[in-house]
Design a protein around this motif. Structure first.
Motif, PDB file in Angstrom:
ATOM      1  N   GLY A   2      24.665 110.778  14.166  1.00  6.98           N
ATOM      2  CA  GLY A   2      23.573 110.030  14.289  1.00  6.98           C
ATOM      3  C   GLY A   2      23.512 108.818  13.220  1.00  6.98           C
ATOM      4  N   ALA A   3      24.406 109.041  12.286  1.00  8.72           N
ATOM      5  CA  ALA A   3      24.374 107.898  11.310  1.00  8.72           C
ATOM      6  C   ALA A   3      24.711 106.511  11.842  1.00  8.72           C
ATOM      7  N   LEU A  30      32.158 101.279  -0.554  1.00  5.71           N
ATOM      8  CA  LEU A  30      30.789 101.454  -0.412  1.00  5.71           C
ATOM      9  C   LEU A  30      29.701 100.309  -0.550  1.00  5.71           C
ATOM     10  N   LYS A  31      29.925  99.738  -1.450  1.00  5.70           N
ATOM     11  CA  LYS A  31      29.197  98.520  -1.746  1.00  5.70           C
ATOM     12  C   LYS A  31      29.617  97.365  -0.562  1.00  5.70           C
ATOM     13  N   TRP A  32      30.733  97.237  -0.284  1.00  2.00           N
ATOM     14  CA  TRP A  32      31.022  96.422   0.678  1.00  2.00           C
ATOM     15  C   TRP A  32      30.534  96.767   2.225  1.00  2.00           C
ATOM     16  N   ILE A  33      30.389  98.092   2.386  1.00  2.79           N
ATOM     17  CA  ILE A  33      29.711  98.351   3.774  1.00  2.79           C
ATOM     18  C   ILE A  33      28.262  98.291   3.450  1.00  2.79           C
ATOM     19  N   LYS A  34      27.533  98.388   2.405  1.00  4.22           N
ATOM     20  CA  LYS A  34      26.069  98.031   2.367  1.00  4.22           C
ATOM     21  C   LYS A  34      25.927  96.663   2.607  1.00  4.22           C
ATOM     22  N   GLN A  35      26.776  95.889   2.131  1.00  6.33           N
ATOM     23  CA  GLN A  35      26.378  94.568   2.264  1.00  6.33           C
ATOM     24  C   GLN A  35      26.890  93.576   3.701  1.00  6.33           C
ATOM     25  N   ASN A  36      28.018  94.389   4.193  1.00  9.30           N
ATOM     26  CA  ASN A  36      28.681  93.824   5.566  1.00  9.30           C
ATOM     27  C   ASN A  36      28.211  94.508   6.682  1.00  9.30           C
ATOM     28  N   LEU A  37      27.918  95.825   6.846  1.00 12.08           N
ATOM     29  CA  LEU A  37      28.052  96.768   7.995  1.00 12.08           C
ATOM     30  C   LEU A  37      26.647  97.531   8.189  1.00 12.08           C
ATOM     31  N   LEU A  38      26.211  97.815   7.385  1.00  9.98           N
ATOM     32  CA  LEU A  38      24.684  98.612   7.195  1.00  9.98           C
ATOM     33  C   LEU A  38      23.586  97.652   7.506  1.00  9.98           C
ATOM     34  N   GLU A  43      19.105 103.631   2.286  1.00  5.92           N
ATOM     35  CA  GLU A  43      18.868 104.595   1.527  1.00  5.92           C
ATOM     36  C   GLU A  43      19.006 105.800   2.294  1.00  5.92           C
ATOM     37  N   LEU A  44      19.410 106.024   3.663  1.00  7.80           N
ATOM     38  CA  LEU A  44      19.699 107.069   4.522  1.00  7.80           C
ATOM     39  C   LEU A  44      21.259 107.157   4.406  1.00  7.80           C
ATOM     40  N   PHE A  45      21.980 106.082   3.816  1.00  6.02           N
ATOM     41  CA  PHE A  45      23.645 106.315   3.858  1.00  6.02           C
ATOM     42  C   PHE A  45      23.984 106.235   2.187  1.00  6.02           C
ATOM     43  N   ILE A  46      23.366 105.439   1.529  1.00  7.10           N
ATOM     44  CA  ILE A  46      23.750 105.082   0.156  1.00  7.10           C
ATOM     45  C   ILE A  46      22.681 105.736  -0.801  1.00  7.10           C
ATOM     46  N   GLN A  47      23.096 106.326  -1.902  1.00  2.22           N
ATOM     47  CA  GLN A  47      22.161 106.790  -2.719  1.00  2.22           C
ATOM     48  C   GLN A  47      22.943 106.306  -4.197  1.00  2.22           C
ATOM     49  N   GLY A  48      22.228 105.547  -4.845  1.00  2.65           N
ATOM     50  CA  GLY A  48      23.217 105.082  -6.194  1.00  2.65           C
ATOM     51  C   GLY A  48      24.195 104.271  -5.733  1.00  2.65           C
ATOM     52  N   GLU A  49      25.441 104.445  -6.369  1.00  5.45           N
ATOM     53  CA  GLU A  49      26.603 103.932  -5.975  1.00  5.45           C
ATOM     54  C   GLU A  49      27.597 104.761  -5.000  1.00  5.45           C
ATOM     55  N   PRO A  53      23.597 112.713  -0.320  1.00  8.58           N
ATOM     56  CA  PRO A  53      23.885 114.221  -0.336  1.00  8.58           C
ATOM     57  C   PRO A  53      23.711 114.546   1.417  1.00  8.58           C
ATOM     58  N   GLY A  54      24.789 115.396   1.928  1.00  8.31           N
ATOM     59  CA  GLY A  54      24.825 115.600   3.357  1.00  8.31           C
ATOM     60  C   GLY A  54      25.551 114.833   4.047  1.00  8.31           C
ATOM     61  N   ILE A  55      26.158 113.612   3.508  1.00  8.29           N
ATOM     62  CA  ILE A  55      27.345 112.908   4.439  1.00  8.29           C
ATOM     63  C   ILE A  55      28.571 113.333   3.866  1.00  8.29           C
ATOM     64  N   LEU A  56      29.192 113.831   4.706  1.00 10.74           N
ATOM     65  CA  LEU A  56      30.892 114.281   4.463  1.00 10.74           C
ATOM     66  C   LEU A  56      31.714 113.091   4.500  1.00 10.74           C
ATOM     67  N   VAL A  57      32.577 113.042   3.664  1.00 10.06           N
ATOM     68  CA  VAL A  57      33.508 111.794   3.496  1.00 10.06           C
ATOM     69  C   VAL A  57      34.927 112.418   3.388  1.00 10.06           C
TER      70      VAL A  57
END
Length: 89
Positions: A2-3, A30-38, A43-49, A53-57
């Motif tokens: 669902g992400a 992760l910073k790049w993803i937040k700026q370019n893809l998200l 807040e449902l994907f990134i927490q801090g940097e 929790p709950g997202i496996l990488v």
């Protein structure tokens, strides 16, 4: 899991990261993803940097905890997979 809804419904992205003086690591990815893809509700994907929790990488099919997590230096052709284990109720 669902992400992909946070990424405009796109499940898979093949990206070429811009050149930079320092090697890319997961933290910078992760910073790049937040700026370019998200596209919505970061807040449902990134927490801090890091990821929430709950997202496996997985990096090349291995748990990122075995690879150095945020400090892992990306290599050409690495496959980074984010799997949401969060479920609605």
């Amino acid at each position: 899991g669902g992400a992909e809804l946070l990424f405009d419904g796109v499940k898979k992205h093949q990206v070429t990261l811009p050149c930079q003086p320092e090697p890319w690591d997961i933290r910078n990815l992760l910073k790049w993803i937040k700026q370019n893809l998200l596209k919505e509700r970061p807040e449902l994907f990134i927490q801090g940097e890091s990821v929430r929790p709950g997202i496996l990488v997985l990096i090349n099919d291995a748990d990122w905890e075995l690879m150095g997590e945020l400090d892992y230096k990306l290599q050409d052709q690495d496959n980074v997979l984010f799997i949401s284990t969060l479920h609605g109720g």
